[in-house]
Design a protein around this motif. Structure first.
Motif, PDB file in Angstrom:
ATOM      1  N   LEU A 119     -71.977 -46.810  47.305  1.00 37.81           N
ATOM      2  CA  LEU A 119     -71.870 -48.070  46.738  1.00 37.81           C
ATOM      3  C   LEU A 119     -71.481 -48.942  48.006  1.00 37.81           C
ATOM      4  N   ASP A 120     -71.617 -50.017  47.701  1.00 38.25           N
ATOM      5  CA  ASP A 120     -71.288 -51.253  48.465  1.00 38.25           C
ATOM      6  C   ASP A 120     -69.628 -51.085  48.454  1.00 38.25           C
ATOM      7  N   PRO A 121     -68.939 -51.650  49.565  1.00 40.35           N
ATOM      8  CA  PRO A 121     -67.434 -51.621  49.819  1.00 40.35           C
ATOM      9  C   PRO A 121     -66.959 -52.400  48.678  1.00 40.35           C
ATOM     10  N   ALA A 122     -67.417 -53.623  48.337  1.00 40.29           N
ATOM     11  CA  ALA A 122     -66.634 -54.546  47.102  1.00 40.29           C
ATOM     12  C   ALA A 122     -67.006 -53.868  45.668  1.00 40.29           C
ATOM     13  N   GLU A 123     -68.056 -53.066  45.629  1.00 38.12           N
ATOM     14  CA  GLU A 123     -68.330 -52.325  44.528  1.00 38.12           C
ATOM     15  C   GLU A 123     -67.375 -50.855  44.352  1.00 38.12           C
ATOM     16  N   ARG A 124     -67.265 -50.559  45.396  1.00 41.79           N
ATOM     17  CA  ARG A 124     -66.432 -49.340  45.267  1.00 41.79           C
ATOM     18  C   ARG A 124     -64.788 -49.670  44.998  1.00 41.79           C
TER      19      ARG A 124
END
Length: 290
Positions: A119-124
């Motif tokens: 996942l993208d850091p923000a999604e995670r």
């Protein structure tokens, strides 16, 4: 009690939650410890009077610290979590503690950590904080510097990706178990031809006993010595370690041998036998349903 003592005491009360958040965010016990320590340093430099909700403040800070680490990891193009080996398995094995096993299976199983790393850091961050720790999207939005609606969308997108990838991992896990079960059955009955059928022609077997080690190569040599594996085909437990299916011999709390298998194209290409007690103690082993 002075202000410093009050902050330290309340920080320790929140430490387990902070460690859980950091570990799920970063997938590494050592990095999680660093993130929690950084959170404490930031708290120590803040006046208690400036904090309305300490637990929420700490969650926000550790979230931001983890987010910075994830973004830095991406900018350095570091390897995904699945490639770090023992670094991703630094938690003590929870086997023998049913409650710990359940929590680990639900929240910090290595398979899930592998998925989260895609996942993208923000999604995670949005997914972990909301779906695992029930942090409101208003709070998540402040960490990400986005609107609550945008944060909700990030979590939703991450949830769909996690679900899809975990379904694929579950299928792969069952496929691996079927191949390993065929190997164990053949070893149990001493069926040489059946052993050859589930072994890659260039299969490699490594044994780590701590002070000694052994190496075997080739299906014929491995099949010829497979009788040694018959001793674990009775009482054993299926486990997941570093994303691979393994077999733990004997009683779960007193096991002295772990076999982990690499299954490629429906045959076993690698087999690691671990009997070193020090290594076994430090591995994170997730019990699987039989």
């Amino acid at each position: 009690m002075n202000e410093d003592q009050w902050l330290a005491g309340h920080f320790e009360e929140n430490r387990p939650r902070l460690e859980a958040v950091a570990h799920r965010m970063l997938g590494s016990a050592s990095e999680a410890e660093d993130a929690v320590q950084e959170t404490w340093l930031r708290l120590a430099g803040t006046r208690a009077d400036d904090i309305d909700n300490l637990a929420g403040w700490l969650t926000t800070v550790v979230g931001r610290v983890c987010l910075d680490q994830l973004r830095s990891r991406r900018s350095r193009r570091e390897r995904p979590i699945a490639e770090f080996g023992h670094e991703t398995a630094t938690l003590r094995s929870p086997i023998g503690d049913p409650e710990a096993e359940s929590v680990l299976m639900d929240s910090v199983g290595l398979a899930l950590l592998v998925v989260l790393d895609t996942l993208d850091p923000a999604e995670r961050l949005a997914f972990v904080l909301h779906d695992t720790f029930a942090v409101p999207f208003d709070d998540i939005a402040r960490i990400l510097d986005r609107t609550p609606a945008a944060s909700r969308q990030l979590a939703s997108r991450a949830r769909r990706r996690v679900q899809g990838t975990r379904d694929s991992l579950d299928v792969d896990q069952k496929r691996q178990q079927a191949v390993v079960e065929a190997f164990l059955s053949a070893a149990r009955t001493g069926n040489f031809d059946a052993l050859l059928a589930v072994l890659d022609p260039d299969v490699v077997v490594r044994t780590d006993a701590g002070s000694t080690s052994d190496f075997r190569h080739g299906a014929t040599e491995v099949a010829s010595s497979a009788i040694t594996f018959a001793t674990i085909t009775g009482a054993h437990h299926w486990v997941l370690v570093n994303g691979k299916v393994g077999v733990l011999a004997g009683d779960a709390s007193l096991s002295t041998r772990l076999l982990t298998f690499t299954v490629t194209s429906e045959v076993i290409s690698e087999l690691d036998v671990i009997t070193d007690p020090a290594v076994l103690r430090d591995l994170e082993l997730v019990l699987l349903d039989n």
